[in-house]
Design a protein around this motif. Structure first.
Motif, PDB file in Angstrom:
ATOM      1  N   ALA A  81       0.846  -1.211   0.000  1.00  0.00           N
ATOM      2  CA  ALA A  81       0.000   0.000   0.000  1.00  0.00           C
ATOM      3  C   ALA A  81       0.876   1.255   0.000  1.00  0.00           C
ATOM      4  O   ALA A  81       0.575   2.240  -0.683  1.00  0.00           O
ATOM      5  N   THR A 123       2.467   1.649  -3.477  1.00  0.00           N
ATOM      6  CA  THR A 123       1.478   2.124  -4.443  1.00  0.00           C
ATOM      7  C   THR A 123       1.249   3.624  -4.264  1.00  0.00           C
ATOM      8  O   THR A 123       1.085   4.372  -5.226  1.00  0.00           O
ATOM      9  N   SER A 124       1.269   4.055  -3.027  1.00  0.00           N
ATOM     10  CA  SER A 124       0.930   5.439  -2.729  1.00  0.00           C
ATOM     11  C   SER A 124       2.103   6.403  -2.954  1.00  0.00           C
ATOM     12  O   SER A 124       1.920   7.487  -3.500  1.00  0.00           O
ATOM     13  N   VAL A 125       3.292   6.016  -2.516  1.00  0.00           N
ATOM     14  CA  VAL A 125       4.405   6.980  -2.573  1.00  0.00           C
ATOM     15  C   VAL A 125       5.493   6.578  -3.575  1.00  0.00           C
ATOM     16  O   VAL A 125       6.455   7.312  -3.754  1.00  0.00           O
ATOM     17  N   ARG A 164       3.688  11.559   4.839  1.00  0.00           N
ATOM     18  CA  ARG A 164       3.466  11.016   3.487  1.00  0.00           C
ATOM     19  C   ARG A 164       1.990  10.893   3.145  1.00  0.00           C
ATOM     20  O   ARG A 164       1.630  10.756   1.975  1.00  0.00           O
ATOM     21  N   ALA A 165       1.126  10.932   4.149  1.00  0.00           N
ATOM     22  CA  ALA A 165      -0.319  10.912   3.875  1.00  0.00           C
ATOM     23  C   ALA A 165      -0.827  12.324   3.567  1.00  0.00           C
ATOM     24  O   ALA A 165      -2.024  12.523   3.350  1.00  0.00           O
ATOM     25  N   GLU A 202      -6.728   5.750   5.221  1.00  0.00           N
ATOM     26  CA  GLU A 202      -7.166   5.687   3.831  1.00  0.00           C
ATOM     27  C   GLU A 202      -5.981   5.412   2.902  1.00  0.00           C
ATOM     28  O   GLU A 202      -6.046   4.590   2.002  1.00  0.00           O
ATOM     29  N   ARG A 203      -4.882   6.082   3.185  1.00  0.00           N
ATOM     30  CA  ARG A 203      -3.717   5.998   2.299  1.00  0.00           C
ATOM     31  C   ARG A 203      -2.948   4.688   2.467  1.00  0.00           C
ATOM     32  O   ARG A 203      -2.527   4.064   1.512  1.00  0.00           O
ATOM     33  N   PHE A 204      -2.753   4.287   3.722  1.00  0.00           N
ATOM     34  CA  PHE A 204      -1.824   3.168   3.980  1.00  0.00           C
ATOM     35  C   PHE A 204      -2.458   1.969   4.684  1.00  0.00           C
ATOM     36  O   PHE A 204      -1.758   1.011   5.019  1.00  0.00           O
TER      37      PHE A 204
END
Ligand SMILES: Cc1cc2nc3c(=O)[nH]c(=O)nc-3n(C[C@H](O)[C@H](O)[C@H](O)COP(=O)(O)OP(=O)(O)OC[C@H]3O[C@@H](n4cnc5c(N)ncnc54)[C@H](O)[C@@H]3O)c2cc1C
Length: 390
Positions: free
Chosen positions: A295, A298-300, A325-326, A373-375
Motif C-alpha cells: 500500500a 502504491t501510494s508513494v 506522506r499521507a 485511507e492511504r496506507f
C-alpha cells in the motif's frame, strides 16, 4: 483543599473544562484522598504533570486528584570524579518542599529491593518532576536515566506508559514501583515483571486499579550513560551504537535534540503546547507487513524507503513518516488553525493558544483517517483521553 479549576491550567495541551481538584502534597494525603473518594463511590481522575492527557471541554464529572508530592532521594557512592562532596550519601532534590536527607546508608526498606550491594539508586515520590529526578542523578555523578532527559511530567507517571526516548525505556531501568491497590487498599512495592510493560503501555495505563506512590530506579555507579542505542544520538556524540558516554554529556545532547523537535516544554513556544507524540508508532504484525508495504509503495512509489524497526510480534513503522506522506506536513492545516501539527514535528498535535479539546480531537481524527485511507494503518493515540472520542 477542593476547588473547581479549569483543567486547561493543569495540562500541557492547555485544554480541558472545569472540575473539582483535590491537591495532594504528601503521600499520606494522596492515599487518604483516593481511599475516601473510592469509599464514597465518587469518580476520580489522577493528574500529575498533565502532559499525557487530552481532557474534554466539559471537564471531568468527579474529583481530579492532583499528585503534588515532591520527595527525591539518591543512594549510592559517587564516583571520585563526579564533583559530589559526599560518599555513600543520599541527597534530596526537587522543589522547595522536597525531602532533603543526608545519610550514609540506604534504609533497610530500600535495600530489600534485592539489588547488588552498593548499586546506586534513586527513589522518587510519584509527583516529583521527572526531569528534576534525571538532572539530580546526573548532577550526583550517576548514569542510567540521561536518555530520558527533558520529558515533561512526573516520576510516578513514567511507568504508566513505560515512558521511552532515545533508545531507552523505563521498563529497563526501573527497580520497583510502590503501588496503592485501589480495590484492596493494600500498599506494596511491585517488581517490574508484574507491570505488563510494552511499547508505551503497562497494566497501569487506561486502568483505575492502582495509584503509583513512588518509583525506584537503578543507576550506574561509574557515571557513564546507558548504552547509546539510538543512532542519531550516538552519532551526535561521536559514538558507535552500544557505546556509553559520560551521563552529563548525553543529557546535554538529548536536551539539544529534543528542543530542536519542540519536545522540551517552553511556555513561549506553541510547538510545545502538546502532549508530545500524539500517536504511537504502529506495530504491524508480521503476516500483514507485506500488504502494508505494498500500500505504501502504491501510494508513494516503489523506490521510497520507509523507516521501520524490528518490534515484538511484527515491524514498527514511523508514525511521523506515515503522517507526513499521507499529506499532513509540519504545521498542518495552516497558520490560521487553532490546533495544528507542530511546525517542527508531525507527530505532535499542538494548541496555538486558542484551541479547544474539540479542535484537537478533530485534527487527530483527520490525520488518523488520512493515514488509514492511504496506507491501511490505524494510528493509536498515545495520550490518555478523558471524555473525548477520537
Ligand atoms: C513536549 C512533550 C514531550 C514528551 N515526550 C515524551 C517522550 O519522549 N517519551 C514519552 O514516553 N512520553 C513523552 N511525553 C508524554 C508525557 O510527558 C509522559 O507520558 C509523562 O510520563 C506523563 O507524565 P504526567 O505526570 O504529565 O502524567 P499525566 O498527564 O498527569 O497523566 C497521564 C496518565 O497517567 C495517569 N497517572 C498519572 N500519575 C499517576 C500515578 N501516580 N499513578 C497512577 N496513574 C497516574 C493519569 O491518570 C493519566 O491517565 C511528552 C509530552 C510532552 C508534552
Amino acid at each position: 483543599m477542593r476547588a473547581a479549576v479549569p483543567l486547561a491550567e493543569l495540562t500541557t495541551l492547555r485544554v480541558g473544562g472545569p472540575a473539582v481538584v483535590a491537591e495532594c502534597t504528601t503521600t499520606e494525603s494522596l492515599v487518604a484522598t483516593v481511599r475516601e473518594l473510592d469509599d464514597a463511590g465518587i469518580p476520580l481522575l489522577l493528574i500529575a504533570g498533565g502532559s499525557n492527557l487530552l481532557i474534554s471541554d466539559e471537564g471531568f464529572p468527579g474529583v481530579v486528584v492532583r499528585i503534588a508530592t515532591t520527595g527525591v532521594q539518591i543512594f549510592g557512592t559517587a564516583p571520585a570524579t563526579s564533583g559530589t562532596s559526599t560518599d555513600s550519601a543520599s541527597a534530596g532534590v526537587g522543589t522547595a518542599a522536597a525531602t532533603r536527607v543526608k545519610s550514609a546508608t540506604a534504609p533497610a526498606e530500600f535495600e530489600a529491593a534485592g539489588a547488588a550491594a552498593g548499586e546506586p539508586f534513586v527513589v522518587a515520590d510519584a509527583g516529583a518532576k521527572w526531569d528534576d529526578v534525571v538532572a539530580a542523578t546526573v548532577d550526583a555523578g550517576f548514569g542510567g536515566l540521561e536518555c530520558l532527559s527533558g520529558i515533561p511530567g512526573s516520576a510516578g507517571a513514567t511507568p504508566v506508559q513505560n515512558v521511552g526516548a532515545y533508545g531507552v525505556e523505563v521498563a529497563g531501568l526501573l527497580r520497583r514501583v510502590r503501588l496503592l491497590d485501589r480495590a484492596s487498599g493494600e500498599i506494596r512495592w511491585v517488581e517490574p515483571g508484574e507491570l505488563g510493560f510494552g511499547y508505551r503501555t503497562s497494566i497501569l495505563k487506561h486502568s483505575d486499579a492502582a495509584v503509583v506512590l513512588a518509583v525506584e530506579f537503578g543507576l550506574r555507579a561509574d557515571g557513564s550513560s546507558a548504552p547509546l542505542e539510538y543512532r542519531e544520538l550516538a552519532a551526535a556524540l561521536g559514538a558507535t551504537e552500544g557505546e556509553s558516554r559520560p551521563a552529563a554529556l548525553v543529557r546535554a545532547e538529548v536536551l539539544r535534540l529534543r528542543a530542536g523537535k519542540g519536545m522540551v516544554l517552553d511556555a513561549a513556544d506553541h510547538d510545545t503546547w502538546s502532549a508530545g507524540s500524539f500517536f504511537t508508532n504502529p506495530v504491524i504484525p508480521d503476516d500483514k507487513v507485506a500488504a502494508v508495504r505494498e500500500a505504501i509503495a502504491t501510494s508513494v512509489g516503489p523506490d521510497v524507503s520507509v523507516p521501520t524497526w524490528p518490534a515484538d510480534g511484527g515491524v514498527k513503522f514511523s508514525a511521523g513518516w506515515l503522517i507526513e506522506r499521507a499529506g499532513f506536513g509540519k504545521g498542518f492545516p495552516g497558520p490560521e488553525a487553532p490546533a495544528r501539527l507542530s511546525t517542527k514535528h508531525t507527530l505532535a498535535l499542538t494548541n496555538r493558544g486558542a484551541a479547544t479539546a474539540a479542535d484537537l480531537a478533530e485534527l487527530a481524527r483527520t490525520v488518523r483517517a488520512g493515514v488509514a485511507e492511504r496506507f491501511h494503518i490505524g494510528l493509536e493515540p498515545e495520550p490518555v483521553t478523558v471524555g473525548v472520542q477520537l
